[in-house]
Design a protein around this motif. Sequence first.
Motif, PDB file in Angstrom:
ATOM      1  N   PHE A  57      90.479  84.280  26.360  1.00 32.48           N
ATOM      2  CA  PHE A  57      91.679  84.763  27.031  1.00 32.48           C
ATOM      3  C   PHE A  57      92.934  84.403  26.224  1.00 32.48           C
ATOM      4  CE2 PHE A  57      95.137  84.822  30.049  1.00 32.48           C
ATOM      5  CZ  PHE A  57      94.824  85.849  30.931  1.00 32.48           C
ATOM      6  N   PHE A  58      93.028  83.165  25.787  1.00 33.43           N
ATOM      7  CA  PHE A  58      94.192  82.749  24.999  1.00 33.43           C
ATOM      8  C   PHE A  58      94.224  83.456  23.653  1.00 33.43           C
ATOM      9  CE2 PHE A  58      93.861  79.010  27.837  1.00 33.43           C
ATOM     10  CZ  PHE A  58      95.175  78.968  28.294  1.00 33.43           C
ATOM     11  N   GLU A  59      93.066  83.640  23.040  1.00 36.92           N
ATOM     12  CA  GLU A  59      93.023  84.301  21.742  1.00 36.92           C
ATOM     13  C   GLU A  59      93.445  85.755  21.849  1.00 36.92           C
ATOM     14  OE1 GLU A  59      90.068  83.943  18.087  1.00 36.92           O
ATOM     15  OE2 GLU A  59      89.153  85.129  19.697  1.00 36.92           O
ATOM     16  N   GLN A  60      92.914  86.460  22.850  1.00 32.23           N
ATOM     17  CA  GLN A  60      93.154  87.893  22.961  1.00 32.23           C
ATOM     18  C   GLN A  60      94.557  88.231  23.456  1.00 32.23           C
ATOM     19  OE1 GLN A  60      91.336  90.733  22.202  1.00 32.23           O
ATOM     20  NE2 GLN A  60      90.126  89.271  21.002  1.00 32.23           N
ATOM     21  N   PHE A  61      95.053  87.478  24.423  1.00 38.99           N
ATOM     22  CA  PHE A  61      96.313  87.843  25.064  1.00 38.99           C
ATOM     23  C   PHE A  61      97.532  87.164  24.453  1.00 38.99           C
ATOM     24  CE2 PHE A  61      93.215  88.934  28.368  1.00 38.99           C
ATOM     25  CZ  PHE A  61      93.647  90.211  28.687  1.00 38.99           C
ATOM     26  N   ILE A  62      97.325  86.119  23.649  1.00 38.52           N
ATOM     27  CA  ILE A  62      98.475  85.405  23.081  1.00 38.52           C
ATOM     28  C   ILE A  62      98.405  85.341  21.560  1.00 38.52           C
ATOM     29  CG2 ILE A  62      99.750  83.222  23.040  1.00 38.52           C
ATOM     30  CD1 ILE A  62      98.759  82.735  25.895  1.00 38.52           C
ATOM     31  N   LEU A  63      97.328  84.786  21.020  1.00 36.67           N
ATOM     32  CA  LEU A  63      97.297  84.562  19.580  1.00 36.67           C
ATOM     33  C   LEU A  63      97.222  85.864  18.791  1.00 36.67           C
ATOM     34  CD1 LEU A  63      94.978  81.434  19.291  1.00 36.67           C
ATOM     35  CD2 LEU A  63      97.466  81.546  19.088  1.00 36.67           C
ATOM     36  N   ARG A 131     109.298  83.216  22.291  1.00 37.41           N
ATOM     37  CA  ARG A 131     108.767  82.046  22.982  1.00 37.41           C
ATOM     38  C   ARG A 131     108.835  82.236  24.495  1.00 37.41           C
ATOM     39  NH1 ARG A 131     111.749  78.953  19.185  1.00 37.41           N
ATOM     40  NH2 ARG A 131     113.156  78.219  20.817  1.00 37.41           N
ATOM     41  N   GLN A 132     109.924  82.827  24.956  1.00 34.12           N
ATOM     42  CA  GLN A 132     110.032  83.083  26.392  1.00 34.12           C
ATOM     43  C   GLN A 132     108.948  84.051  26.866  1.00 34.12           C
ATOM     44  OE1 GLN A 132     114.030  83.777  28.008  1.00 34.12           O
ATOM     45  NE2 GLN A 132     114.868  83.083  26.068  1.00 34.12           N
ATOM     46  N   GLN A 133     108.597  85.004  26.031  1.00 29.81           N
ATOM     47  CA  GLN A 133     107.554  85.968  26.404  1.00 29.81           C
ATOM     48  C   GLN A 133     106.195  85.300  26.533  1.00 29.81           C
ATOM     49  OE1 GLN A 133     107.504  89.600  24.036  1.00 29.81           O
ATOM     50  NE2 GLN A 133     109.663  89.327  23.548  1.00 29.81           N
ATOM     51  N   ILE A 134     105.889  84.360  25.623  1.00 32.46           N
ATOM     52  CA  ILE A 134     104.557  83.762  25.666  1.00 32.46           C
ATOM     53  C   ILE A 134     104.443  82.654  26.706  1.00 32.46           C
ATOM     54  CG2 ILE A 134     104.134  84.319  23.245  1.00 32.46           C
ATOM     55  CD1 ILE A 134     104.305  81.226  22.753  1.00 32.46           C
ATOM     56  N   ASN A 135     105.560  82.082  27.152  1.00 31.14           N
ATOM     57  CA  ASN A 135     105.461  80.990  28.122  1.00 31.14           C
ATOM     58  C   ASN A 135     104.764  81.442  29.398  1.00 31.14           C
ATOM     59  OD1 ASN A 135     106.616  79.131  26.445  1.00 31.14           O
ATOM     60  ND2 ASN A 135     108.643  79.171  27.408  1.00 31.14           N
ATOM     61  N   LEU A 137     102.638  83.928  29.635  1.00 28.73           N
ATOM     62  CA  LEU A 137     101.242  84.209  29.317  1.00 28.73           C
ATOM     63  C   LEU A 137     100.426  82.927  29.211  1.00 28.73           C
ATOM     64  CD1 LEU A 137     101.708  87.034  26.657  1.00 28.73           C
ATOM     65  CD2 LEU A 137     100.954  87.275  29.034  1.00 28.73           C
ATOM     66  N   ILE A 138     101.030  81.876  28.657  1.00 30.86           N
ATOM     67  CA  ILE A 138     100.324  80.598  28.580  1.00 30.86           C
ATOM     68  C   ILE A 138     100.067  80.058  29.979  1.00 30.86           C
ATOM     69  CG2 ILE A 138     100.527  78.179  27.872  1.00 30.86           C
ATOM     70  CD1 ILE A 138     102.072  79.193  25.397  1.00 30.86           C
ATOM     71  N   GLU A 139     101.093  80.117  30.828  1.00 33.68           N
ATOM     72  CA  GLU A 139     100.918  79.634  32.205  1.00 33.68           C
ATOM     73  C   GLU A 139      99.849  80.453  32.929  1.00 33.68           C
ATOM     74  OE1 GLU A 139     101.501  76.971  35.220  1.00 33.68           O
ATOM     75  OE2 GLU A 139     102.396  76.912  33.226  1.00 33.68           O
ATOM     76  N   LEU A 140      99.844  81.753  32.739  1.00 28.64           N
ATOM     77  CA  LEU A 140      98.807  82.593  33.327  1.00 28.64           C
ATOM     78  C   LEU A 140      97.429  82.189  32.805  1.00 28.64           C
ATOM     79  CD1 LEU A 140      97.908  85.055  35.000  1.00 28.64           C
ATOM     80  CD2 LEU A 140      98.345  86.470  32.974  1.00 28.64           C
ATOM     81  N   GLY A 141      97.335  81.940  31.497  1.00 30.43           N
ATOM     82  CA  GLY A 141      96.064  81.529  30.916  1.00 30.43           C
ATOM     83  C   GLY A 141      95.580  80.195  31.463  1.00 30.43           C
ATOM     84  N   LEU A 142      96.509  79.292  31.760  1.00 23.68           N
ATOM     85  CA  LEU A 142      96.122  77.993  32.320  1.00 23.68           C
ATOM     86  C   LEU A 142      95.616  78.144  33.742  1.00 23.68           C
ATOM     87  CD1 LEU A 142      98.975  75.728  30.908  1.00 23.68           C
ATOM     88  CD2 LEU A 142      96.629  75.991  30.070  1.00 23.68           C
ATOM     89  N   HIS A 143      96.278  78.981  34.537  1.00 26.88           N
ATOM     90  CA  HIS A 143      95.783  79.211  35.898  1.00 26.88           C
ATOM     91  C   HIS A 143      94.444  79.956  35.864  1.00 26.88           C
ATOM     92  CE1 HIS A 143      98.933  77.691  38.576  1.00 26.88           C
ATOM     93  NE2 HIS A 143      99.747  77.943  37.577  1.00 26.88           N
ATOM     94  N   HIS A 144      94.294  80.839  34.906  1.00 25.71           N
ATOM     95  CA  HIS A 144      93.004  81.507  34.716  1.00 25.71           C
ATOM     96  C   HIS A 144      91.927  80.469  34.390  1.00 25.71           C
ATOM     97  CE1 HIS A 144      90.118  83.349  31.767  1.00 25.71           C
ATOM     98  NE2 HIS A 144      89.981  84.193  32.758  1.00 25.71           N
ATOM     99  N   GLY A 381      98.769  97.722  31.795  1.00 23.36           N
ATOM    100  CA  GLY A 381      97.990  97.123  30.722  1.00 23.36           C
ATOM    101  C   GLY A 381      96.842  96.257  31.217  1.00 23.36           C
ATOM    102  N   ALA A 382      96.301  95.447  30.282  1.00 19.95           N
ATOM    103  CA  ALA A 382      95.113  94.649  30.575  1.00 19.95           C
ATOM    104  C   ALA A 382      95.345  93.645  31.699  1.00 19.95           C
ATOM    105  CB  ALA A 382      94.656  93.925  29.312  1.00 19.95           C
ATOM    106  N   LEU A 383      96.543  93.061  31.753  1.00 20.80           N
ATOM    107  CA  LEU A 383      96.799  92.055  32.791  1.00 20.80           C
ATOM    108  C   LEU A 383      96.830  92.678  34.178  1.00 20.80           C
ATOM    109  CD1 LEU A 383      99.435  89.765  31.040  1.00 20.80           C
ATOM    110  CD2 LEU A 383      96.967  89.433  31.260  1.00 20.80           C
ATOM    111  N   GLY A 384      97.017  93.977  34.247  1.00 22.32           N
ATOM    112  CA  GLY A 384      96.954  94.651  35.536  1.00 22.32           C
ATOM    113  C   GLY A 384      95.547  94.711  36.104  1.00 22.32           C
TER     114      GLY A 384
END
Length: 434
Positions: A57-63, A131-135, A137-144, A381-384
């Motif tokens: 999830f972190f690799e695909q949606f952030i990195l 950085r604001q955009q990924i913050n 996504l990171i929080e979403l990835g952590l809850h995931h 998109g995918a997050l939907g």
Amino acid sequence: MNSDLLALTEIDIFSRYKEVRQQSIRLCQPLQPEDYVVQPIVDVSPPKWHLAHTTWFFEQFILTPYFPGYRVFNDQFNFLFNSYYESKGNRMVRTNRGNMTRPTTEEVITYRNYVDEHLLKLPHLLDESARQQINYLIELGLHHEQQHQELLVTDLKYILGHNPLFPAYNDRAPLAKGNLMGTEEYVSVPGGNYSIGFQGSGFHFDNEEGYHQVYLADYRLLDRLVTAGEFLAFIQEGGYQNADLWLSDGWAWVQENKIISPHYWHQQEEQWYEYTLSGLQPLDLSRPVTHVSYYEADAYARWRGKRLPTEAEWEVACRLAGYEENFHILSPANFVEAENFHPQALQTLSTSSVPAQMVGDVWEWTQSAYLPYPFYQRPEGALGEYNGKFMINQMVLRGGSCATPESHLRITYRNFFQPDKRWQFTGFRLAEHC
């Protein structure tokens, strides 16, 4: 945005990133190598798969979209560890996850380390806007990942609980017994217009959005969860054999699967036992009943001449009792951090008008179908795909369980499962109109 505030926010996010990622590894520490690859049923995923999928999830949606020149760890992993994201391409059939003896668990841990190393470098490579955009996504990835930590605990219970030796996940002593509930006390809630749904600026899932009003008639909630002892009385009085108590689908489910008790209950020479993550234990009648389906909860409520609460009734009762958006201000509740890995018995009888056991212990079935709130808009998109496409044929549960991370929950959190599912720590309380 103030740069000092931004820096503090990023420090908090990446500190939380390290802690959440490490928690997944801690939950796996009691495992043996053979435990990592087992998939006894379609609902249960191997522990190794959970460790890899949360990393994917972190690799695909952030990195991949944000890290300059990022090279994926292994081109095959997108196929192996995508769960249900159609927009991310082809994926392995869910039932085949247990066939995945390769990559090895060691390779999966290396994959986690590779992704963590790159993600922690990412803020230094981006401008403030990115950085604001990924913050988020990171929080979403952590809850995931926290969702998968709960699944990891419950999947491990299924894996170990269906081993004929009933091995223990941990060697913790059995929990203290509580009070056997001879009487029922109900908390009354006056009817009227109430607002439910998420409102504010903190993290939340999209299915919580749509802050809106509901009208509720006067109702009452049982001030605690239904216990194993009370459910045993339902069994002893022929509840599983009485078709009048069951929804049509529920009765068909009982007949087809020969259901005679909650999951993990075993009867030996007229003595009931329950498999827990501490091993097979004599059934504690004072603990909340758990691992029951919606069908079973509904049938029990009908047997008692009651019903299950709606999710609006549950949320309103929480707010009126003084619960706030998150649950950190409450007295200690039985979340995964307590490492009990089983519902706690209520230790003291309630003496107030505040419902007990509203958070932790077991997810509470409600009689509400999982549907979008008014004004809900599915993200593009995918997050939907995360929540919106599952809004059919499922029922809402509230409150978290003994396998849920505390920081993952909110009053507005909406869990959802099909009505026959019971491998999660699911339970219920009763409700009625005044």
